[in-house]
Design an enzyme around this catalytic site. Sequence first.
Site, PDB file in Angstrom:
ATOM      1  N   ALA C  45      43.594  54.249  51.902  1.00 17.34           N
ATOM      2  CA  ALA C  45      42.520  54.962  51.225  1.00 17.34           C
ATOM      3  C   ALA C  45      42.002  56.150  52.036  1.00 17.34           C
ATOM      4  CB  ALA C  45      41.366  54.006  50.953  1.00 17.34           C
ATOM      5  N   CYS C 129      37.710  48.552  45.607  1.00 18.65           N
ATOM      6  CA  CYS C 129      37.629  47.952  46.932  1.00 18.65           C
ATOM      7  C   CYS C 129      36.391  47.074  47.024  1.00 18.65           C
ATOM      8  CB  CYS C 129      37.571  49.017  48.019  1.00 18.65           C
ATOM      9  SG  CYS C 129      37.451  48.273  49.658  1.00 18.65           S
ATOM     10  N   ILE C 190      47.000  44.577  40.706  1.00 19.16           N
ATOM     11  CA  ILE C 190      45.562  44.477  40.805  1.00 19.16           C
ATOM     12  C   ILE C 190      45.128  44.689  42.254  1.00 19.16           C
ATOM     13  CG2 ILE C 190      45.266  42.895  38.871  1.00 19.16           C
ATOM     14  CD1 ILE C 190      45.189  40.569  40.899  1.00 19.16           C
ATOM     15  N   GLY C 243      50.625  39.873  45.523  1.00 18.15           N
ATOM     16  CA  GLY C 243      51.413  38.713  45.911  1.00 18.15           C
ATOM     17  C   GLY C 243      52.907  38.892  45.832  1.00 18.15           C
TER      18      GLY C 243
HETATM   19  C1  LIG Z   1      44.703  44.784  54.886  1.00 15.05           C
HETATM   20  C2  LIG Z   1      44.589  45.348  53.515  1.00 15.05           C
HETATM   21  C3  LIG Z   1      44.025  46.600  53.314  1.00 15.05           C
HETATM   22  C4  LIG Z   1      43.907  47.150  52.040  1.00 15.05           C
HETATM   23  N1  LIG Z   1      43.396  48.398  51.873  1.00 15.05           N
HETATM   24  C5  LIG Z   1      43.387  48.973  50.627  1.00 15.05           C
HETATM   25  C6  LIG Z   1      42.973  50.318  50.440  1.00 15.05           C
HETATM   26  O1  LIG Z   1      42.632  51.028  51.379  1.00 15.05           O
HETATM   27  N2  LIG Z   1      42.959  50.827  49.168  1.00 15.05           N
HETATM   28  C7  LIG Z   1      43.349  50.077  48.088  1.00 15.05           C
HETATM   29  O2  LIG Z   1      43.337  50.568  46.960  1.00 15.05           O
HETATM   30  N3  LIG Z   1      43.766  48.805  48.241  1.00 15.05           N
HETATM   31  C8  LIG Z   1      43.794  48.238  49.487  1.00 15.05           C
HETATM   32  N4  LIG Z   1      44.236  46.943  49.623  1.00 15.05           N
HETATM   33  C9  LIG Z   1      44.664  46.190  48.439  1.00 15.05           C
HETATM   34  C10 LIG Z   1      46.173  46.268  48.265  1.00 15.05           C
HETATM   35  O3  LIG Z   1      46.573  47.599  48.069  1.00 15.05           O
HETATM   36  C11 LIG Z   1      46.639  45.415  47.072  1.00 15.05           C
HETATM   37  O4  LIG Z   1      46.051  45.878  45.888  1.00 15.05           O
HETATM   38  C12 LIG Z   1      46.238  43.966  47.225  1.00 15.05           C
HETATM   39  O5  LIG Z   1      46.394  43.546  48.579  1.00 15.05           O
HETATM   40  C13 LIG Z   1      47.050  43.009  46.331  1.00 15.05           C
HETATM   41  O6  LIG Z   1      48.424  43.089  46.592  1.00 15.05           O
HETATM   42  P1  LIG Z   1      49.209  42.109  47.630  1.00 15.05           P
HETATM   43  O7  LIG Z   1      48.854  40.697  47.253  1.00 15.05           O
HETATM   44  O8  LIG Z   1      50.654  42.432  47.389  1.00 15.05           O
HETATM   45  O9  LIG Z   1      48.748  42.446  49.001  1.00 15.05           O
HETATM   46  C14 LIG Z   1      44.349  46.392  50.917  1.00 15.05           C
HETATM   47  C15 LIG Z   1      44.920  45.137  51.111  1.00 15.05           C
HETATM   48  C16 LIG Z   1      45.053  44.605  52.383  1.00 15.05           C
HETATM   49  C17 LIG Z   1      45.670  43.232  52.547  1.00 15.05           C
END
Ligand SMILES: Cc1cc2nc3c(=O)[nH]c(=O)nc-3n(C[C@H](O)[C@H](O)[C@H](O)COP(=O)(O)O)c2cc1C
EC number: 1.3.-.-
Lengths: 255, 255, 254, 254
Positions: C45, C129, C190, C243
């Site tokens: 971000a 967020c 999501i 996930g």
């Molecule tokens: C450590 C971490 C930092 C994240 N930072 C952001 C971010 O800066 N902007 C954003 O839109 N989503 C952020 N997310 C959310 C992820 O982009 C993603 O939407 C969310 O983790 C679900 O996907 P996943 O289960 O594959 O991780 C972050 C997730 C994690 C785990």
Amino acid sequence: MISKQLLKIKSHLCIAQDTFEVVLHSPLARELKPGQFIHIALKHHMLRRPVSVANVDVGAETFTIVFKIFGEGTRALSNCKAGGDFLDAILPCGSYYPIDRLQLDHALIVGGGIGGVPPLYYLAQSLKKKGVQITSVLGFQTKSHVFYEDKFQLLGDTYVATNDGTYGAKGFVTDIITELSTDIDYYFACGPTAMLKAVTDQLETQEGYISLEERMGCGVGTCYACVVPLKEDPSKSKKICKDGPVFYANEVILP
Amino acid sequence: MISKQLLKIKSHLCIAQDTFEVVLHSPLARELKPGQFIHIALKHHMLRRPVSVANVDVGAETFTIVFKIFGEGTRALSNCKAGGDFLDAILPCGSYYPIDRLQLDHALIVGGGIGGVPPLYYLAQSLKKKGVQITSVLGFQTKSHVFYEDKFQLLGDTYVATNDGTYGAKGFVTDIITELSTDIDYYFACGPTAMLKAVTDQLETQEGYISLEERMGCGVGTCYACVVPLKEDPSKSKKICKDGPVFYANEVILP
Amino acid sequence: MTLTTTLPGLTLKNPVMPASGCFGFGKEYSQFYDLNELGAIIIKAATGEARYGNATPRVAETASGMLNAIGLQNPGVEAIINEELPFLRPFETPVIANVAGSTVEEYVKVTKAFNHSNDIHALELNISCPNVKEGGVQFGTDTELAKEVTYQVKQASKYPVYVKLSPNVSDIVVMAKAVTDAGADGLSMINTLTGMQINLKQRRPIIANKTGGLSGPAIKPIAIRMIYQVRQALDIPIIGMGGIITAEDVVEFY
Amino acid sequence: MTLTTTLPGLTLKNPVMPASGCFGFGKEYSQFYDLNELGAIIIKAATGEARYGNATPRVAETASGMLNAIGLQNPGVEAIINEELPFLRPFETPVIANVAGSTVEEYVKVTKAFNHSNDIHALELNISCPNVKEGGVQFGTDTELAKEVTYQVKQASKYPVYVKLSPNVSDIVVMAKAVTDAGADGLSMINTLTGMQINLKQRRPIIANKTGGLSGPAIKPIAIRMIYQVRQALDIPIIGMGGIITAEDVVEFY
Ligand SMILES: Cc1cc2nc3c(=O)[nH]c(=O)nc-3n(C[C@H](O)[C@H](O)[C@H](O)COP(=O)(O)O)c2cc1C
Ligand SMILES: Cc1cc2nc3c(=O)[nH]c(=O)nc-3n(C[C@H](O)[C@H](O)[C@H](O)COP(=O)(O)OP(=O)(O)OC[C@H]3O[C@@H](n4cnc5c(N)ncnc54)[C@H](O)[C@@H]3O)c2cc1C
Ligand SMILES: Cc1cc2nc3c(=O)[nH]c(=O)nc-3n(C[C@H](O)[C@H](O)[C@H](O)COP(=O)(O)OP(=O)(O)OC[C@H]3O[C@@H](n4cnc5c(N)ncnc54)[C@H](O)[C@@H]3O)c2cc1C
Ligand SMILES: Cc1cc2nc3c(=O)[nH]c(=O)nc-3n(C[C@H](O)[C@H](O)[C@H](O)COP(=O)(O)O)c2cc1C
Ligand code: FES
Ligand code: FES
């Protein structure tokens, strides 16, 4: 260069209560420096576990980690077996004690418990090879937790404190440091934050390096999970996994 | 009475492609009846896995299960080891083929694949002990999946069909049944729903019992996960885990 | 079989891209594998000014998942454009910038700043967020705010705008419709679900921010359900996440 | 240390009770252990008439969780009172009846029926079942409906009323306040989160109902967060559930 590897487990030994010493094979062993860690993946766990390098055998292309069962992840790690099992790890991670850049005759090593003692053993070995005189002060909670004292003894004067007095001096590492009358050039400390705070305060006028712990995500600097604010500008931070875990003692604000 | 037990693994054998025969020890072995299943818990899996009883050795207090690797759970099960490992299981689960209540001279056994053949082997054994003549028709997808044919042969006439014709007759169990000219009193069928539908249609005028499969939650009748509607009133249902898996062939509406 | 995927403003060699925040700005993971192999890269971000983020600990592990409360730490949009994005230039992989802010004005400021960069190919509007006091998830759970910020950002942007939805809502379809009406070119779904974990020894939340965003396989069924619901209701491109770990997971999102 | 817990209408030997739907009406598990050891028993949902529920498959496994879409199958409140509850009489363990319905009238009907039974000690108002077409979760995600049904049931009931909240909402505190204002004696939190899982071989949802309710350790962080938020905002007894498996989990909910 950092990479993800499957490491063969060469040996797996219980060396103190819930404390294990594991030797791993990797062609990258020679690149591991004192203070660096490896970031271990475990089945059924989302986050990797950071564990310090406790020694390296360049000839055999192996290195040692020492860890204690703390929760589910380290328990799983303690159940790995030499022979068949491989460890999925990212390595080498993080910064190291910059001993090659330092003017050093006599070093003070201050280690606390399972987080502090292993990386400092590798450091002490490396200092010894460079001909540096070493004084080590190791703190543990209780007698059954003590490990590696003998190994440190072989490298220089070594003092042990236990919080409950069941072994060595009763009290904290700082109690022992107060009693020391030796002149040192640098100190190198690693252990619980409370200990690091006490030691950096006590040795305020000395130059030194400390190594920090924090809950980590990526372990390589992408996720901002592990930051520590900087003394010169607390609105700025460094990453413990990438810029650390080793910092110049006066560089960071301990949490 | 149903209970939760830790079962010692006595032996663990691969008997066909991805197909395993595991012998378990339990003081409850003597209570297991043909058609019943056990409900096995696996680490890191929320739901237990239902697996049929494929044979019982009352003297040794052991019983056999036969299963095939289908997904993560059965894969984990295939990695269990005889000797050290224990299986957490609920048993005995469900209803059984009511052979003690039936007037029986000649039984037709129709089994399809891994879900169908194991429970019917235990049934065939039990029928044989009662002096019932047995004709068995077993269907598999392909040659490498075939198992237990020899064991069924020892108990009576046995015919095998494979869908691709790589072993036995090419086609389905129903193709073989059409050819059979024997008089039977009852048929006992177990296997995929499509097969059960075809067999119950084909043998509409015969008396028979079928065993059903469904995704299960509790396995003991508390959660209503595994219901099947009743022919006489489709707004009513029975639970496959508790009232089944064995049903009178004309009792339920196959999904 | 071709894996090439075409989305507004993006032609992807394959539909695999790391989610924002999991990948920083690409430098670190470029040591592990060739970034050219990725379908796209969504960078961390960007806010109007540099942000420090929350106190540590910022992550905790949960059953088949993790919580994070980074708090949008980032060096600010100008530093990202000048110091981080040039590194990604040599790669063929399209870059999606993740836009965040506390006010509509800040979102618009970041959007306009990215208009001056040629190193990106699309914007992902992060209205979801859960880890910052103001802005962030409020925009993602209030339909009117979501509409407003989407509209303003879309007006200001020269790049296609994907709106990243928060799962912390009663009705995801209502939200998806709102931002689509406001001009979104696509959705990404999501973001994390707000959760908490307790440190049993200290009897307080593990994460300093108390709550954090839950991600990982634990939330996959929720992600799939929401994407399915939105797909049934709307004809708009969706970037799926939540996930995904294995190739099977990717297929499940189709 | 005493584990005795006192809640409106209930004195529990210990704070451990099986959640509704996981325990049927007690008969089956009485074979496994002494039901007297439980703090309380929450029985399967009761509706005005018998319900068949959804088509099968009704359950699927997910990472550290499961989906279920039973669809409130139950023999109807009269059959429960006459045929199921008597079995629980000999046990000392208090029984909580789970009340469900498609309309406010049905909820009230079930409530009044339970007034004629002396075999229960409290009602749990299930406004949060995500698996039925009408009623169920709508009541749990719409504040006005939730208020209305809580008020009517509370008026009709001679037993204390615990309202079981749905986690599928943007703001759990708003919902908790609404039902508390409407007269709830306590809350129970949380019901399942709506999710979906795909059968990759068949490329369609595993569960016949398509969506199901996600339960298990996967959702524990969400349950803890919501209970924490409600605790900060309101002074009302809360029965906690959602992924509790070990004794540590129980402690985490305190
Ligand atoms: C450590 C971490 C930092 C994240 N930072 C952001 C971010 O800066 N902007 C954003 O839109 N989503 C952020 N997310 C959310 C992820 O982009 C993603 O939407 C969310 O983790 C679900 O996907 P996943 O289960 O594959 O991780 C972050 C997730 C994690 C785990
Ligand atoms: C740079 C570094 C080097 C380390 N070196 C060693 C070592 O050589 N030997 C050793 O025994 N331990 C070491 N630790 C601590 C070790 O990482 C933790 O004990 C371990 O992560 C605990 O995992 P768990 O699953 O057993 O505990 P759990 O509490 O179940 O872990 C849950 C989560 O918290 C994290 N976590 C818990 N405690 C710590 C901690 N102290 N530091 C970082 N993350 C933590 C885990 O990584 C995991 O993500 C080091 C930590 C860091 C940061
Ligand atoms: C009464 C009964 C007896 C059975 N007996 C045998 C047997 O003797 N040998 C054998 O190999 N298999 C048998 N099965 C099928 C066996 O239960 C499934 O193959 C197994 O559950 C698949 O689990 P998995 O983790 O490998 O697959 P996954 O697909 O990963 O499992 C996911 C979920 O779906 C469920 N599931 C998937 N397939 C089935 C199925 N066919 N029936 C019920 N649940 C399913 C699993 O239990 C689990 O909850 C029987 C099923 C039932 C209902
Ligand atoms: C198979 C199954 C059936 C359920 N049936 C009901 C029900 O009838 N009424 C109800 O209020 N909740 C029902 N629930 C929800 C649980 O009571 C509980 O709120 C939810 O599962 C979260 O807790 P857990 O993770 O500990 O299972 C059901 C859950 C499951 C898994
Ligand atoms: S753990 Fe990800 S930046 Fe340090
Ligand atoms: S699996 Fe629970 S009732 Fe059959």
